[in-house]
Design a protein around this motif. Structure first.
Motif, PDB file in Angstrom:
ATOM      1  N   LYS A 133       0.832  -1.202   0.000  1.00  0.00           N
ATOM      2  CA  LYS A 133       0.000   0.000   0.000  1.00  0.00           C
ATOM      3  C   LYS A 133       0.868   1.253   0.000  1.00  0.00           C
ATOM      4  O   LYS A 133       2.057   1.218   0.361  1.00  0.00           O
ATOM      5  CB  LYS A 133      -0.924   0.001   1.225  1.00  0.00           C
ATOM      6  CG  LYS A 133      -2.050  -1.035   1.143  1.00  0.00           C
ATOM      7  CD  LYS A 133      -2.969  -0.712  -0.005  1.00  0.00           C
ATOM      8  CE  LYS A 133      -4.117  -1.692  -0.117  1.00  0.00           C
ATOM      9  NZ  LYS A 133      -5.023  -1.361  -1.229  1.00  0.00           N
ATOM     10  N   THR A 134       0.268   2.351  -0.379  1.00  0.00           N
ATOM     11  CA  THR A 134       0.984   3.623  -0.418  1.00  0.00           C
ATOM     12  C   THR A 134       1.184   4.162   0.996  1.00  0.00           C
ATOM     13  O   THR A 134       0.526   3.729   1.955  1.00  0.00           O
ATOM     14  CB  THR A 134       0.212   4.646  -1.256  1.00  0.00           C
ATOM     15  OG1 THR A 134      -1.056   4.904  -0.646  1.00  0.00           O
ATOM     16  CG2 THR A 134      -0.012   4.121  -2.671  1.00  0.00           C
ATOM     17  N   ASP A 135       2.104   5.121   1.110  1.00  0.00           N
ATOM     18  CA  ASP A 135       2.343   5.741   2.417  1.00  0.00           C
ATOM     19  C   ASP A 135       1.097   6.447   2.933  1.00  0.00           C
ATOM     20  O   ASP A 135       0.852   6.487   4.151  1.00  0.00           O
ATOM     21  CB  ASP A 135       3.493   6.739   2.312  1.00  0.00           C
ATOM     22  CG  ASP A 135       4.824   6.053   2.058  1.00  0.00           C
ATOM     23  OD1 ASP A 135       4.916   4.842   2.357  1.00  0.00           O
ATOM     24  OD2 ASP A 135       5.751   6.713   1.573  1.00  0.00           O
ATOM     25  N   LYS A 136       0.296   7.006   2.039  1.00  0.00           N
ATOM     26  CA  LYS A 136      -0.932   7.684   2.434  1.00  0.00           C
ATOM     27  C   LYS A 136      -1.919   6.693   3.052  1.00  0.00           C
ATOM     28  O   LYS A 136      -2.552   6.977   4.086  1.00  0.00           O
ATOM     29  CB  LYS A 136      -1.562   8.368   1.220  1.00  0.00           C
ATOM     30  CG  LYS A 136      -2.807   9.166   1.537  1.00  0.00           C
ATOM     31  CD  LYS A 136      -3.339   9.857   0.287  1.00  0.00           C
ATOM     32  CE  LYS A 136      -4.606  10.657   0.598  1.00  0.00           C
ATOM     33  NZ  LYS A 136      -5.121  11.317  -0.618  1.00  0.00           N
ATOM     34  N   ALA A 137      -2.054   5.534   2.431  1.00  0.00           N
ATOM     35  CA  ALA A 137      -2.950   4.517   2.968  1.00  0.00           C
ATOM     36  C   ALA A 137      -2.442   3.979   4.301  1.00  0.00           C
ATOM     37  O   ALA A 137      -3.227   3.709   5.224  1.00  0.00           O
ATOM     38  CB  ALA A 137      -3.116   3.382   1.965  1.00  0.00           C
ATOM     39  N   LYS A 138      -1.134   3.840   4.437  1.00  0.00           N
ATOM     40  CA  LYS A 138      -0.568   3.358   5.696  1.00  0.00           C
ATOM     41  C   LYS A 138      -0.775   4.378   6.813  1.00  0.00           C
ATOM     42  O   LYS A 138      -1.037   4.005   7.965  1.00  0.00           O
ATOM     43  CB  LYS A 138       0.913   3.059   5.513  1.00  0.00           C
ATOM     44  CG  LYS A 138       1.205   1.888   4.593  1.00  0.00           C
ATOM     45  CD  LYS A 138       2.696   1.711   4.390  1.00  0.00           C
ATOM     46  CE  LYS A 138       2.993   0.557   3.432  1.00  0.00           C
ATOM     47  NZ  LYS A 138       4.443   0.390   3.180  1.00  0.00           N
ATOM     48  N   ALA A 139      -0.618   5.690   6.494  1.00  0.00           N
ATOM     49  CA  ALA A 139      -0.834   6.725   7.505  1.00  0.00           C
ATOM     50  C   ALA A 139      -2.291   6.751   7.963  1.00  0.00           C
ATOM     51  O   ALA A 139      -2.583   6.921   9.156  1.00  0.00           O
ATOM     52  CB  ALA A 139      -0.429   8.089   6.954  1.00  0.00           C
ATOM     53  N   ALA A 140      -3.238   6.573   7.024  1.00  0.00           N
ATOM     54  CA  ALA A 140      -4.652   6.530   7.391  1.00  0.00           C
ATOM     55  C   ALA A 140      -4.955   5.322   8.273  1.00  0.00           C
ATOM     56  O   ALA A 140      -5.733   5.408   9.235  1.00  0.00           O
ATOM     57  CB  ALA A 140      -5.510   6.487   6.127  1.00  0.00           C
ATOM     58  N   ASP A 169      -6.864   0.553   4.163  1.00  0.00           N
ATOM     59  CA  ASP A 169      -7.934   0.696   3.178  1.00  0.00           C
ATOM     60  C   ASP A 169      -7.754  -0.332   2.076  1.00  0.00           C
ATOM     61  O   ASP A 169      -6.657  -0.513   1.537  1.00  0.00           O
ATOM     62  CB  ASP A 169      -7.896   2.108   2.596  1.00  0.00           C
ATOM     63  CG  ASP A 169      -9.165   2.434   1.821  1.00  0.00           C
ATOM     64  OD1 ASP A 169      -9.978   1.520   1.617  1.00  0.00           O
ATOM     65  OD2 ASP A 169      -9.333   3.602   1.436  1.00  0.00           O
ATOM     66  N   THR A 177      -9.365  12.651  11.111  1.00  0.00           N
ATOM     67  CA  THR A 177      -9.825  11.773  10.039  1.00  0.00           C
ATOM     68  C   THR A 177     -11.341  11.821   9.957  1.00  0.00           C
ATOM     69  O   THR A 177     -12.022  12.276  10.888  1.00  0.00           O
ATOM     70  CB  THR A 177      -9.367  10.318  10.293  1.00  0.00           C
ATOM     71  OG1 THR A 177      -9.762   9.515   9.199  1.00  0.00           O
ATOM     72  CG2 THR A 177      -9.979   9.762  11.562  1.00  0.00           C
TER      73      THR A 177
END
Length: 636
Positions: A105-112, A176, A148
């Motif tokens: 997953k992307t860093d954005k998805a991991k942060a969420a 996600d 969030t």
């Protein structure tokens, strides 16, 4: 106080009073009594503070309405970051799949997912502290509404995701699952084969031209062709990018897609290993011979420090310039243990590498003389031409290297063409200065230099390393060019380029194969003669041809012959101290052997015809004598 409670979750009655929490008294004494009653219902929730007589209580004994302000002020108290990994081996494979999915997953998805994890941890902590589920969820929504998009219903879905999941795996479970719009547009197999064949070729056509031809080719048969962008995404997704590079850009571009081998130079010390290569400058130079061309310089570089140690400029990359540059290297610094060079015709010449095994370009014959490097006792290692990873010296020729600094020197501005060549002396002077500046330049980024200059690193290691210096005999190896010769079978003289050389020692090697080392610039000087295995045997002088009617030269030759003959006679007297007659007297006297008697005698039973004939002749002679006797008596 706030920091103590926020960091540990434990506080005294005084500290809780200062927080002004609802449901607690405002005086320290009454707050202490109230906290004591709360602690009676919990085990291990009260203790004596270290270094103090005061009693401290854990925040989890407080009622929900008292905990709510703490959740707003110190949300980290309600978020547990201590994970215990799941030790259930039966679920090991599923956990690997879960974490592998998370890693892609992307860093954005991991942060969420991290924010969701904190919200879920707070909610479960509140529930474990005695909160009702509705109140706990409302409190979490209130705390996280600024971080969030979370609602009462969304938080419930997050709690369902972690239901039955080990706490150590909550983070990947909450990531996600949305992967974006995934469309699999249909394309005819014929169209797919056509676009690959047209686009993946060395001519490197543009994608737009290939797609335009595809539309023309598929119009009549009615191929199913998606849009240009969709088809290009499909090709980039299904065809390996390195294969695209190989088919469109060729072998050289493909090699750059592979990671270069990282070579650790720290295994060497200064001058232990060197590598060499030639570089052609762009400026035109006029040599002393009058020839105008772009000069070629052969460089030797220390592998450990990167310092340029020796160099020679010539009209081309040839064996003489390489041999002489090795001489400069050894004279100034010492003998390296290892040499790295490529197997080009100039670098792998027999004068330098003769007798070395695995010489790819030339054959190694049994009577081949040893080259300069093997005779110095060093090893030869072959490298790939034009490969910077194998020969670090090639990196010194690139941008910011010795080539750019010399070719673009301000002294050469407006000069250096065929019409305005630079004198070789001036060019070598500038080159020497730029090499010195190159070696002294600070800020080198190699692991060995680490910001220092090549000179600093080399000198530091050179002073503490064992360096082998050249002997007087070894110095002649690079100053003279080797030439295989055969000594004359009659007098032992050798011949090189129509010049004849001879000395007394060569008389012992008549008809044998030898190696002569000479100075190409002084063909009438002495030559050093060696055996094929490198043993020096003689220093021969050039026998100059004299004029046919040169009586002085003839008399000189006659004198030399007489002197040599006289020397041989003196050697004869010294060696032959007795004559042959005197030597014969030392031989022992030999007596004639006695005849032997036969032990076995062969019997003869009949005479042979030849013996019978002799017997008959003897009888006739006797009768004739008897007849003559009476006649003599009668005469008397």
């Amino acid at each position: 106080m706030g920091n103590t409670l926020a960091n540990s979750g434990w506080g005294t009655a005084k500290e809780y009073c200062e927080e002004g929490l609802p449901g607690l008294p405002t005086t320290e004494r009454r707050c202490l009594d109230r906290l004591g009653k709360f602690a009676e219902s919990f085990a291990n929730k009260s203790r004596q503070r270290n270094g103090s007589k005061a009693t401290e209580f854990h925040y989890s004994i407080l009622p929900p309405k008292s905990q709510a302000p703490l959740a707003q002020r110190y949300p980290e108290l309600f978020v547990s970051r201590q994970f215990q990994p799941n030790q259930n081996n039966s679920e090991h494979e599923s956990r690997d799949i879960l974490w592998d999915y998370y890693s892609r997953k992307t860093d954005k998805a991991k942060a969420a997912a991290q924010v969701r994890l904190e919200a879920v941890q707070m909610c479960t902590t509140l529930l474990s502290n005695g909160w009702k589920k509705t109140e706990a969820k409302e409190q979490v929504v209130e705390v996280f509404k600024g971080r969030t998009k979370v609602s009462f219903h969304t938080l419930g879905n997050w709690l369902k995701k972690i239901n039955g999941v080990d706490q150590a795996d909550w983070l990947p479970a909450l990531v996600d699952g949305y992967t974006g719009r995934q469309t699999d547009s249909k394309v005819s197999p014929e169209a797919w084969d056509y676009i690959k064949a047209d686009y993946l070729r060395r001519e490197r056509p543009t994608w737009s031209s290939c797609y335009e031809r595809l539309e023309r080719a598929g119009a009549k048969p009615g191929w199913v062709i998606p849009s240009s962008k969709t088809l290009q995404r499909k090709l980039n997704k299904e065809i390996h990018p390195d294969l695209i590079t190989l088919l469109r850009d060729g072998e050289d571009a493909y090699k750059k897609t592979l990671p270069a081998q990282e070579r650790d130079r720290s295994v060497f010390h200064a001058l232990e290993a060197v590598n060499g290569d030639g570089y052609t400058f762009f400026k035109y130079v006029r040599f002393e011979s009058g020839e105008v061309c772009r000069p070629v310089c052969w460089f030797w570089q220390d592998i450990y420090s990167g310092k340029l140690l020796a160099w020679r400029v010539d009209v081309s990359e040839n064996k003489d310039s390489i041999r002489l540059s090795i001489g400069d290297l050894v004279e100034n610094y010492g003998i390296p243990k290892k040499f790295w060079l490529d197997n080009t015709r100039a670098a792998a010449n027999k004068d330098v590498t003769g007798g070395v095994k695995n010489r790819y370009r030339f054959k190694v014959s049994e009577d081949e003389p040893l080259g300069l490097i093997p005779q110095l006792g060093a090893e030869v290692h072959w490298a790939t031409p034009a490969h910077g990873q194998a020969k670090p010296v090639e990196r010194a020729f690139g941008i910011g290297g010795i080539g750019e600094y010399t070719d673009k020197h301000p002294s050469f501005s407006g000069r250096g063409t065929k019409g305005t060549p630079i004198p070789i002396a001036e060019f070598e002077e500038i080159l020497t200065a730029e090499v010195a500046a190159f070696n002294a330049r600070l800020g080198r980024r190699t692991k060995i230099c680490n910001g220092r200059s090549c000179d600093q690193v080399f000198n530091e290691s050179y002073e503490v390393s064992r360096i082998k210096k050249a002997t007087k005999e070894q110095r002649s190896l690079w100053l003279l060019s080797p030439e295989p010769v055969t000594a004359n079978k009659n007098n032992g003289s050798i011949k090189i380029m129509d010049n004849r050389y001879w000395c007394e020692e060569l008389s012992h090697y008549k008809g044998q194969k030898l190696v002569a080392r000479f100075d190409p610039a002084n063909m009438h000087g002495e030559v050093l003669v060696y055996t094929l295995d490198g043993r020096r045997v003689a220093e021969a002088e050039c026998v100059l041809a004299a004029g046919f009617n040169d009586r002085e030269a003839a008399r000189e030759v006659a004198k030399q012959k007489r002197r040599r003959k006289k020397a041989l006679r003196e050697a004869e007297k010294a060696e032959l101290r007795i004559s042959a007659r005197e030597a014969s007297k030392s031989l022992p006297q030999v007596e004639s052997p006695k005849p032997l008697e036969a032990k076995i005698v062969e019997a003869v039973f009949e005479k042979k015809k030849f013996e019978q004939g002799l017997s008959d002749s003897g009888d006739r002679f006797d009768r004739a004598v008897a007849m003559m006797k009476p006649a003599k008596k009668s005469l008397l």
